[in-house]
Motif scaffolding. Structure first.
Motif, PDB file in Angstrom:
ATOM      1  N   PHE A  41       0.838  -1.183   0.000  1.00 51.69           N
ATOM      2  CA  PHE A  41       0.000   0.000   0.000  1.00 51.69           C
ATOM      3  C   PHE A  41       0.884   1.248   0.000  1.00 51.69           C
ATOM      4  CE2 PHE A  41      -2.117  -3.555   1.911  1.00 51.69           C
ATOM      5  CZ  PHE A  41      -3.350  -3.569   1.278  1.00 51.69           C
ATOM      6  N   MET A  42       0.697   2.056  -1.039  1.00 54.70           N
ATOM      7  CA  MET A  42       1.492   3.267  -1.248  1.00 54.70           C
ATOM      8  C   MET A  42       0.784   4.487  -0.670  1.00 54.70           C
ATOM      9  SD  MET A  42       4.225   2.544  -3.068  1.00 54.70           S
ATOM     10  CE  MET A  42       4.657   4.203  -3.583  1.00 54.70           C
ATOM     11  N   PRO A  43       1.551   5.545  -0.334  1.00 53.02           N
ATOM     12  CA  PRO A  43       0.914   6.796   0.072  1.00 53.02           C
ATOM     13  C   PRO A  43       0.043   7.324  -1.067  1.00 53.02           C
ATOM     14  CG  PRO A  43       3.310   6.914   0.369  1.00 53.02           C
ATOM     15  CD  PRO A  43       3.012   5.634  -0.333  1.00 53.02           C
ATOM     16  N   HIS A  44      -1.102   7.849  -0.713  1.00 47.36           N
ATOM     17  CA  HIS A  44      -2.001   8.411  -1.722  1.00 47.36           C
ATOM     18  C   HIS A  44      -2.401   9.845  -1.360  1.00 47.36           C
ATOM     19  CE1 HIS A  44      -4.972   8.579  -4.868  1.00 47.36           C
ATOM     20  NE2 HIS A  44      -5.899   8.890  -3.991  1.00 47.36           N
ATOM     21  N   GLU A  45      -3.005  10.017  -0.213  1.00 55.15           N
ATOM     22  CA  GLU A  45      -3.378  11.325   0.315  1.00 55.15           C
ATOM     23  C   GLU A  45      -2.758  11.468   1.691  1.00 55.15           C
ATOM     24  OE1 GLU A  45      -5.050  14.272  -0.492  1.00 55.15           O
ATOM     25  OE2 GLU A  45      -5.084  13.348  -2.461  1.00 55.15           O
ATOM     26  N   GLY A  46      -2.512  12.663   2.108  1.00 52.31           N
ATOM     27  CA  GLY A  46      -1.965  12.879   3.452  1.00 52.31           C
ATOM     28  C   GLY A  46      -0.468  12.653   3.474  1.00 52.31           C
ATOM     29  N   THR A  47      -0.006  11.911   4.453  1.00 48.33           N
ATOM     30  CA  THR A  47       1.422  11.651   4.628  1.00 48.33           C
ATOM     31  C   THR A  47       2.009  11.046   3.354  1.00 48.33           C
ATOM     32  OG1 THR A  47       1.036  11.284   6.971  1.00 48.33           O
ATOM     33  CG2 THR A  47       3.114  10.488   6.085  1.00 48.33           C
ATOM     34  N   ASN A  48       3.132  11.596   2.902  1.00 47.01           N
ATOM     35  CA  ASN A  48       3.687  11.165   1.614  1.00 47.01           C
ATOM     36  C   ASN A  48       4.886  10.224   1.734  1.00 47.01           C
ATOM     37  OD1 ASN A  48       5.722  12.868   2.461  1.00 47.01           O
ATOM     38  ND2 ASN A  48       5.743  14.122   0.609  1.00 47.01           N
ATOM     39  N   ASN A  49       5.201   9.798   2.955  1.00 48.50           N
ATOM     40  CA  ASN A  49       6.414   8.982   3.110  1.00 48.50           C
ATOM     41  C   ASN A  49       6.191   7.686   3.884  1.00 48.50           C
ATOM     42  OD1 ASN A  49       6.048  10.212   5.631  1.00 48.50           O
ATOM     43  ND2 ASN A  49       8.235  10.267   6.029  1.00 48.50           N
ATOM     44  N   ILE A  50       4.950   7.257   4.033  1.00 50.65           N
ATOM     45  CA  ILE A  50       4.656   6.015   4.758  1.00 50.65           C
ATOM     46  C   ILE A  50       3.961   5.037   3.810  1.00 50.65           C
ATOM     47  CG2 ILE A  50       3.415   4.959   6.705  1.00 50.65           C
ATOM     48  CD1 ILE A  50       5.672   6.865   7.560  1.00 50.65           C
ATOM     49  N   ALA A  51       4.475   3.813   3.748  1.00 47.98           N
ATOM     50  CA  ALA A  51       3.867   2.741   2.962  1.00 47.98           C
ATOM     51  C   ALA A  51       3.718   1.527   3.871  1.00 47.98           C
ATOM     52  CB  ALA A  51       4.722   2.407   1.750  1.00 47.98           C
ATOM     53  N   HIS A  52       2.888   0.578   3.456  1.00 49.85           N
ATOM     54  CA  HIS A  52       2.642  -0.620   4.255  1.00 49.85           C
ATOM     55  C   HIS A  52       2.613  -1.857   3.370  1.00 49.85           C
ATOM     56  CE1 HIS A  52       1.470   1.543   7.943  1.00 49.85           C
ATOM     57  NE2 HIS A  52       0.976   2.440   7.111  1.00 49.85           N
ATOM     58  N   ALA A  53       2.895  -2.996   3.984  1.00 51.64           N
ATOM     59  CA  ALA A  53       2.719  -4.295   3.342  1.00 51.64           C
ATOM     60  C   ALA A  53       2.124  -5.237   4.375  1.00 51.64           C
ATOM     61  CB  ALA A  53       4.048  -4.847   2.835  1.00 51.64           C
ATOM     62  N   LEU A  54       1.269  -6.137   3.916  1.00 50.17           N
ATOM     63  CA  LEU A  54       0.663  -7.159   4.781  1.00 50.17           C
ATOM     64  C   LEU A  54       0.877  -8.518   4.134  1.00 50.17           C
ATOM     65  CD1 LEU A  54      -2.725  -5.375   5.544  1.00 50.17           C
ATOM     66  CD2 LEU A  54      -0.792  -5.645   7.111  1.00 50.17           C
ATOM     67  N   ILE A  55       1.475  -9.437   4.903  1.00 52.36           N
ATOM     68  CA  ILE A  55       1.759 -10.779   4.411  1.00 52.36           C
ATOM     69  C   ILE A  55       1.364 -11.765   5.511  1.00 52.36           C
ATOM     70  CG2 ILE A  55       3.493 -12.322   3.420  1.00 52.36           C
ATOM     71  CD1 ILE A  55       5.296  -9.725   3.192  1.00 52.36           C
ATOM     72  N   SER A  56       0.537 -12.750   5.169  1.00 46.42           N
ATOM     73  CA  SER A  56       0.084 -13.729   6.174  1.00 46.42           C
ATOM     74  C   SER A  56       0.816 -15.052   6.028  1.00 46.42           C
ATOM     75  CB  SER A  56      -1.427 -13.955   6.053  1.00 46.42           C
ATOM     76  OG  SER A  56      -2.115 -12.834   6.517  1.00 46.42           O
ATOM     77  N   PHE A  57       0.892 -15.749   7.174  1.00 45.25           N
ATOM     78  CA  PHE A  57       1.551 -17.051   7.252  1.00 45.25           C
ATOM     79  C   PHE A  57       0.756 -17.946   8.193  1.00 45.25           C
ATOM     80  CE2 PHE A  57       4.637 -13.774   6.442  1.00 45.25           C
ATOM     81  CZ  PHE A  57       5.325 -14.264   5.352  1.00 45.25           C
TER      82      PHE A  57
END
Length: 105
Positions: A41-57
């Motif tokens: 998940f890339m920044p879109h609106e608001g904060t421009n320097n935070i991204a996320h990833a979700l991986i399940s196991f």
């Protein structure tokens, strides 16, 4: 018990395109190495320097086996090198989560 690795990235905001290239590469590498990729998940609106990833196991043990496979994978190793060379990730944090489910009656 399924666990989800939530990764929070702090990015160089002027190198978001490089991070997106990096993230797009993981879309095939992670599943091939045994992770259930929910997404990047890339920044879109608001904060421009935070991204996320979700991986399940399936378990933390499955995560550890996946980490060994992804480091040994030629495409995975190349993607890690790309991130180190381009220096677009300033820091990353990993948190392991479990889903909240309904209690059985």
């Amino acid at each position: 018990m399924t666990v989800t690795c939530a990764i929070r990235y702090v990015l160089d905001p002027f190198k978001r395109d490089a991070f997106e290239t990096y993230a797009r590469s993981w879309l095939t590498i992670i599943p091939a190495c045994g992770g259930n990729l929910i997404g990047y998940f890339m920044p879109h609106e608001g904060t421009n320097n935070i991204a996320h990833a979700l991986i399940s196991f399936d378990s933390l043990a499955a995560y550890e086996a996946y980490r060994a496979r992804i480091k040994a994978d030629p495409e995975g190793a190349a993607n890690f090198r790309f991130a180190e060379e381009k220096r677009f990730i300033l820091s990353e944090e990993r948190t392991f989560l479990r889903a909240v489910t309904r209690q059985k009656a």
